[in-house]
Motif scaffolding. Sequence first.
Motif, PDB file in Angstrom:
ATOM      1  N   SER A 302       0.823  -1.217   0.000  1.00 28.31           N
ATOM      2  CA  SER A 302       0.000   0.000   0.000  1.00 28.31           C
ATOM      3  C   SER A 302       0.855   1.264   0.000  1.00 28.31           C
ATOM      4  O   SER A 302       0.439   2.289  -0.553  1.00 28.31           O
ATOM      5  CB  SER A 302      -0.922  -0.004   1.225  1.00 28.31           C
ATOM      6  N   SER A 303       2.034   1.198   0.614  1.00 24.87           N
ATOM      7  CA  SER A 303       2.902   2.383   0.676  1.00 24.87           C
ATOM      8  C   SER A 303       3.359   2.819  -0.712  1.00 24.87           C
ATOM      9  O   SER A 303       3.684   3.990  -0.920  1.00 24.87           O
ATOM     10  CB  SER A 303       4.114   2.103   1.562  1.00 24.87           C
ATOM     11  N   ILE A 304       3.392   1.878  -1.666  1.00 29.46           N
ATOM     12  CA  ILE A 304       3.753   2.209  -3.041  1.00 29.46           C
ATOM     13  C   ILE A 304       2.513   2.481  -3.877  1.00 29.46           C
ATOM     14  O   ILE A 304       2.452   3.467  -4.625  1.00 29.46           O
ATOM     15  CB  ILE A 304       4.575   1.065  -3.679  1.00 29.46           C
ATOM     16  N   ILE A 305       1.497   1.625  -3.729  1.00 28.78           N
ATOM     17  CA  ILE A 305       0.264   1.772  -4.510  1.00 28.78           C
ATOM     18  C   ILE A 305      -0.419   3.098  -4.218  1.00 28.78           C
ATOM     19  O   ILE A 305      -1.089   3.676  -5.083  1.00 28.78           O
ATOM     20  CB  ILE A 305      -0.697   0.598  -4.220  1.00 28.78           C
ATOM     21  N   ILE A 306      -0.243   3.606  -3.015  1.00 32.41           N
ATOM     22  CA  ILE A 306      -0.903   4.858  -2.633  1.00 32.41           C
ATOM     23  C   ILE A 306      -0.457   6.026  -3.511  1.00 32.41           C
ATOM     24  O   ILE A 306      -1.167   7.023  -3.653  1.00 32.41           O
ATOM     25  CB  ILE A 306      -0.636   5.156  -1.133  1.00 32.41           C
ATOM     26  N   LEU A 307       0.724   5.892  -4.117  1.00 35.54           N
ATOM     27  CA  LEU A 307       1.196   6.948  -5.011  1.00 35.54           C
ATOM     28  C   LEU A 307       0.341   7.040  -6.273  1.00 35.54           C
ATOM     29  O   LEU A 307       0.277   8.097  -6.900  1.00 35.54           O
ATOM     30  CB  LEU A 307       2.659   6.687  -5.389  1.00 35.54           C
ATOM     31  N   TYR A 308      -0.298   5.925  -6.652  1.00 36.73           N
ATOM     32  CA  TYR A 308      -1.229   5.975  -7.787  1.00 36.73           C
ATOM     33  C   TYR A 308      -2.514   6.719  -7.412  1.00 36.73           C
ATOM     34  O   TYR A 308      -3.123   7.377  -8.256  1.00 36.73           O
ATOM     35  CB  TYR A 308      -1.594   4.561  -8.245  1.00 36.73           C
ATOM     36  N   LEU A 309      -2.925   6.611  -6.133  1.00 38.31           N
ATOM     37  CA  LEU A 309      -4.197   7.191  -5.703  1.00 38.31           C
ATOM     38  C   LEU A 309      -4.174   8.711  -5.693  1.00 38.31           C
ATOM     39  O   LEU A 309      -5.231   9.342  -5.670  1.00 38.31           O
ATOM     40  CB  LEU A 309      -4.554   6.666  -4.300  1.00 38.31           C
ATOM     41  N   ILE A 310      -2.976   9.277  -5.712  1.00 39.76           N
ATOM     42  CA  ILE A 310      -2.872  10.736  -5.715  1.00 39.76           C
ATOM     43  C   ILE A 310      -3.483  11.328  -6.986  1.00 39.76           C
ATOM     44  O   ILE A 310      -3.837  12.511  -7.033  1.00 39.76           O
ATOM     45  CB  ILE A 310      -1.397  11.162  -5.548  1.00 39.76           C
ATOM     46  N   LEU A 311      -3.650  10.494  -8.003  1.00 37.12           N
ATOM     47  CA  LEU A 311      -4.264  10.946  -9.253  1.00 37.12           C
ATOM     48  C   LEU A 311      -5.730  11.301  -9.077  1.00 37.12           C
ATOM     49  O   LEU A 311      -6.309  11.998  -9.919  1.00 37.12           O
ATOM     50  CB  LEU A 311      -4.136   9.854 -10.323  1.00 37.12           C
ATOM     51  N   LEU A 312      -6.352  10.821  -8.004  1.00 43.83           N
ATOM     52  CA  LEU A 312      -7.772  11.079  -7.773  1.00 43.83           C
ATOM     53  C   LEU A 312      -8.033  12.484  -7.276  1.00 43.83           C
ATOM     54  O   LEU A 312      -9.189  12.928  -7.252  1.00 43.83           O
ATOM     55  CB  LEU A 312      -8.330  10.073  -6.762  1.00 43.83           C
ATOM     56  N   LEU A 313      -6.972  13.200  -6.873  1.00 45.78           N
ATOM     57  CA  LEU A 313      -7.159  14.560  -6.364  1.00 45.78           C
ATOM     58  C   LEU A 313      -7.580  15.506  -7.481  1.00 45.78           C
ATOM     59  O   LEU A 313      -7.150  15.373  -8.626  1.00 45.78           O
ATOM     60  CB  LEU A 313      -5.863  15.072  -5.726  1.00 45.78           C
ATOM     61  N   LYS A 314      -8.401  16.452  -7.132  1.00 42.10           N
ATOM     62  CA  LYS A 314      -8.878  17.440  -8.099  1.00 42.10           C
ATOM     63  C   LYS A 314      -7.736  18.353  -8.505  1.00 42.10           C
ATOM     64  O   LYS A 314      -6.967  18.829  -7.679  1.00 42.10           O
ATOM     65  CB  LYS A 314     -10.020  18.260  -7.499  1.00 42.10           C
ATOM     66  N   GLN A 315      -7.624  18.596  -9.811  1.00 35.31           N
ATOM     67  CA  GLN A 315      -6.536  19.416 -10.339  1.00 35.31           C
ATOM     68  C   GLN A 315      -6.913  20.890 -10.345  1.00 35.31           C
ATOM     69  O   GLN A 315      -8.086  21.258 -10.318  1.00 35.31           O
ATOM     70  CB  GLN A 315      -6.169  18.971 -11.755  1.00 35.31           C
ATOM     71  N   ASN A 316      -5.892  21.745 -10.381  1.00 35.22           N
ATOM     72  CA  ASN A 316      -6.115  23.183 -10.441  1.00 35.22           C
ATOM     73  C   ASN A 316      -5.043  23.800 -11.325  1.00 35.22           C
ATOM     74  O   ASN A 316      -4.009  23.183 -11.577  1.00 35.22           O
ATOM     75  CB  ASN A 316      -6.059  23.791  -9.030  1.00 35.22           C
ATOM     76  N   ASN A 317      -5.274  25.011 -11.784  1.00 30.09           N
ATOM     77  CA  ASN A 317      -4.315  25.664 -12.678  1.00 30.09           C
ATOM     78  C   ASN A 317      -2.989  25.964 -12.006  1.00 30.09           C
ATOM     79  O   ASN A 317      -1.958  26.068 -12.658  1.00 30.09           O
ATOM     80  CB  ASN A 317      -4.907  26.955 -13.240  1.00 30.09           C
ATOM     81  N   ILE A 318      -2.990  26.153 -10.678  1.00 27.60           N
ATOM     82  CA  ILE A 318      -1.759  26.452  -9.951  1.00 27.60           C
ATOM     83  C   ILE A 318      -1.081  25.147  -9.589  1.00 27.60           C
ATOM     84  O   ILE A 318      -1.545  24.400  -8.730  1.00 27.60           O
ATOM     85  CB  ILE A 318      -2.043  27.296  -8.691  1.00 27.60           C
ATOM     86  N   TYR A 364       2.428   8.556   7.734  1.00 24.75           N
ATOM     87  CA  TYR A 364       2.680   8.463   6.301  1.00 24.75           C
ATOM     88  C   TYR A 364       1.379   8.241   5.530  1.00 24.75           C
ATOM     89  O   TYR A 364       1.079   8.955   4.559  1.00 24.75           O
ATOM     90  CB  TYR A 364       3.667   7.322   6.041  1.00 24.75           C
ATOM     91  N   PHE A 365       0.588   7.267   5.967  1.00 25.17           N
ATOM     92  CA  PHE A 365      -0.672   6.974   5.280  1.00 25.17           C
ATOM     93  C   PHE A 365      -1.704   8.078   5.518  1.00 25.17           C
ATOM     94  O   PHE A 365      -2.486   8.402   4.617  1.00 25.17           O
ATOM     95  CB  PHE A 365      -1.216   5.620   5.735  1.00 25.17           C
ATOM     96  N   THR A 366      -1.700   8.643   6.715  1.00 27.16           N
ATOM     97  CA  THR A 366      -2.638   9.733   7.003  1.00 27.16           C
ATOM     98  C   THR A 366      -2.368  10.938   6.118  1.00 27.16           C
ATOM     99  O   THR A 366      -3.304  11.602   5.657  1.00 27.16           O
ATOM    100  CB  THR A 366      -2.538  10.139   8.486  1.00 27.16           C
ATOM    101  N   SER A 367      -1.108  11.207   5.856  1.00 29.25           N
ATOM    102  CA  SER A 367      -0.754  12.352   5.003  1.00 29.25           C
ATOM    103  C   SER A 367      -1.328  12.185   3.606  1.00 29.25           C
ATOM    104  O   SER A 367      -1.895  13.124   3.036  1.00 29.25           O
ATOM    105  CB  SER A 367       0.768  12.504   4.932  1.00 29.25           C
ATOM    106  N   PHE A 368      -1.195  10.982   3.044  1.00 30.68           N
ATOM    107  CA  PHE A 368      -1.683  10.735   1.686  1.00 30.68           C
ATOM    108  C   PHE A 368      -3.203  10.618   1.614  1.00 30.68           C
ATOM    109  O   PHE A 368      -3.821  11.093   0.665  1.00 30.68           O
ATOM    110  CB  PHE A 368      -1.043   9.463   1.122  1.00 30.68           C
ATOM    111  N   LEU A 369      -3.793   9.964   2.620  1.00 33.31           N
ATOM    112  CA  LEU A 369      -5.218   9.654   2.551  1.00 33.31           C
ATOM    113  C   LEU A 369      -6.114  10.758   3.107  1.00 33.31           C
ATOM    114  O   LEU A 369      -7.289  10.850   2.731  1.00 33.31           O
ATOM    115  CB  LEU A 369      -5.500   8.349   3.302  1.00 33.31           C
TER     116      LEU A 369
END
Length: 391
Positions: A302-318, A364-369
């Motif tokens: 999960s510590s590696i796979i979680i890096l894929y989940l960051i793609l779910l965050l909403k994007q912004n111009n900045i 670590y997981f709390t920061s990402f999730l």
Amino acid sequence: MLYKNHWPSERKSHFILKFINKAFIELPLPSNINYYWNLGSLLSFCLIIQLITGILLAMHYCPEIIHSFDSIAHIERNIYSGHMLRNIHANSASIFFLCVYLHISRNIYHITWSNKITWSLGITIYLTMIITAFVGYVLPWGQMSFWAATVITNLFSAIPYIGNFVVLWIWGSFSVSNPTLNRFYSLHYLLPFILTSLIIIHILALQTEHHTNPIGNQSEIDQIPFHQYFTTKDIQTIILISIVIFFITTTIPHTFSDPENFIKANPLITPTHIQPEWYFLFAYSILRSIPNKLGGIIALISSIIILYLILLLKQNNIKTTNHRPNLKLTTWLLSITFILLTWIGSKPAEPPYTTLSLIITAWYFTSFLIFIPLHSNKENKIIYMHKTPLT
């Protein structure tokens, strides 16, 4: 400022020349990107070193448990400049991973995962590097190599129903032995070429996205070509990293090596403290933080796979955290978390390190999730509220 295309048109008709032109000659980049953006070229340089030295070492290495340790000694003692060859291969691997971790941290800090294909390929490249480095670490057949292979491969036995079958399939026998070494040697020779292919695809994917800069805007006006402005900067950092590798190789070649690995593997004697190379220590610390074997494997993956989940965050111009104070603080704390996990991974699995490992892993997981999505969404709303339409 704008620039014109000066390369002769006939040179762009050839596929290879067209790729070189697009990726390394006329690639438009923001004029204000700094040396932190040179990590891509440094990673390519480290990969080239690994490929050349690896192929040369493979010419003299013998993948047999009886002769493998002696073949390493033969390379270092009897082959002309063999000790340099092996030390460059080993130490540049550490530099390789250091650049990868800095590269990932830069992308997280400057929120450059907007291109999902590029980011996904980058994490896949990182996973491939991990597997390649692990199977390569086993090849010297020293004490730490043997027991690291035994411990890590045994983790798969925790998988319900099929765990023991998977372990025996990896070993090719009933223990870590000659079939295991042969399989790992084959993988260590094959995977770098797969890694090279993934990196080429990664570079091609980069051509389809807008490149960010330290201030986070995506202006297409103030851009300059990659050559010769940024090739000069890349050459500077490549020369610098070459000096660092040469210094380490000639002066302190065994800085990143474990003394136990200079002893031939003995299945009857277990080292007091089994640990992997430094670039795996953060994952090793996460693995040990969970008392249950299956739970440790899940946490490790999960510590590696979680890096894929960051793609779910909403994007912004900045595309930077420089203008997002809460997100900036979280990313800096995440970097500190990684350093602490690496440090704890080098310590024995005993109190207070086990408790610290559990606490920092939870952070670590709390920061990402939780914290990164929370701050990202909150600051996106603030940016949207203060955004004024162009007139």
